[in-house]
Design a protein around this motif. Structure first.
Motif, PDB file in Angstrom:
ATOM      1  N   LEU A   1       3.768  -1.491 -10.181  1.00 44.77           N
ATOM      2  CA  LEU A   1       2.936  -1.350 -11.367  1.00 44.77           C
ATOM      3  C   LEU A   1       3.796  -1.322 -12.637  1.00 44.77           C
ATOM      4  N   THR A   2       4.637  -2.343 -12.765  1.00 46.62           N
ATOM      5  CA  THR A   2       5.455  -2.531 -13.957  1.00 46.62           C
ATOM      6  C   THR A   2       5.254  -3.958 -14.440  1.00 46.62           C
ATOM      7  N   GLY A   3       5.879  -4.294 -15.547  1.00 49.10           N
ATOM      8  CA  GLY A   3       5.764  -5.652 -16.078  1.00 49.10           C
ATOM      9  C   GLY A   3       4.321  -5.991 -16.370  1.00 49.10           C
TER      10      GLY A   3
ATOM     11  N   LEU B   1       0.825  -1.200   0.000  1.00 47.18           N
ATOM     12  CA  LEU B   1       0.000   0.000   0.000  1.00 47.18           C
ATOM     13  C   LEU B   1       0.862   1.255   0.000  1.00 47.18           C
ATOM     14  N   ARG B   2       1.938   1.255   0.769  1.00 42.54           N
ATOM     15  CA  ARG B   2       2.841   2.410   0.792  1.00 42.54           C
ATOM     16  C   ARG B   2       3.496   2.623  -0.569  1.00 42.54           C
ATOM     17  N   ALA B   3       3.914   1.536  -1.214  1.00 41.18           N
ATOM     18  CA  ALA B   3       4.556   1.657  -2.535  1.00 41.18           C
ATOM     19  C   ALA B   3       3.563   2.158  -3.576  1.00 41.18           C
ATOM     20  N   LEU B   4       2.338   1.636  -3.560  1.00 42.39           N
ATOM     21  CA  LEU B   4       1.332   2.088  -4.520  1.00 42.39           C
ATOM     22  C   LEU B   4       0.996   3.557  -4.332  1.00 42.39           C
ATOM     23  N   ALA B   5       0.984   3.994  -3.084  1.00 41.45           N
ATOM     24  CA  ALA B   5       0.664   5.391  -2.801  1.00 41.45           C
ATOM     25  C   ALA B   5       1.873   6.304  -2.994  1.00 41.45           C
TER      26      ALA B   5
END
Length: 167
Positions: A111-113, A96-100
């Motif tokens: 959100l790659t590949g 969640l922290r990475a997405l935000a």
């Protein structure tokens, strides 16, 4: 994002089933006032939302499907929002922290590949519209968690049941 064309996907929100209950556009529309339901789900013959079931797994994430919601304005009639439906098989908070964009993701960009929105939406929508003021901003994230039975004790006290008492 900018919707290039109406996708050739089924109309309506991503349908979920639990037992004999199915959450589709007619069911979800009953949760809202009529004007709000039309904004979220459209009307017969005038869809605003489309879904696509998927089955893509990568690094502890499982993409179950995605939705596009037309978020048109008078100035920008092509605006749309993308919703990705994941199940997660690894610690949730770092994801969640990475997405935000709040903390760097030590395992690489999420959100790659196979989860790259530009690839998932090729020919349907431009993820970054260079003509909008938000084109240089990071995407924003709204996350909802649907807990499994093993999460229930941490979320509810022993005397509280599901759906009772204004929870």
């Amino acid at each position: 994002m900018r919707l290039l064309r109406v996708p050739a996907w089924p109309d309506g929100p991503f349908p979920f089933e639990l037992g004999s209950r199915r959450t589709d556009a007619p069911t979800r529309s009953t949760y809202f006032a009529p004007a709000s339901a039309r904004a979220l789900y459209g009307a017969p013959g005038r869809p605003r939302r489309w879904h696509l079931p998927l089955d893509t797994k990568n690094d502890g994430l499982h993409l179950l499907g995605m939705e596009l919601l037309r978020a048109a304005t008078a100035r920008n009639p092509e605006h749309a929002l993308l919703v990705l439906h994941f199940s997660v098989e690894r610690p949730l908070l770092p994801i969640l922290r990475a997405l935000a964009g709040r903390r760097p993701n030590p395992t690489g960009e999420l959100l790659t590949g196979p989860f790259d929105p530009a690839g998932l939406l090729a020919g349907v929508a431009d993820v970054r519209d260079p003509d909008t003021p938000f084109a240089i901003a990071r995407p924003y994230t709204v996350a909802f968690m649907t807990p499994t039975a093993r999460h229930t004790p941490a979320l509810r006290g022993p005397n509280k049941g599901v759906g009772r008492g204004g929870e």
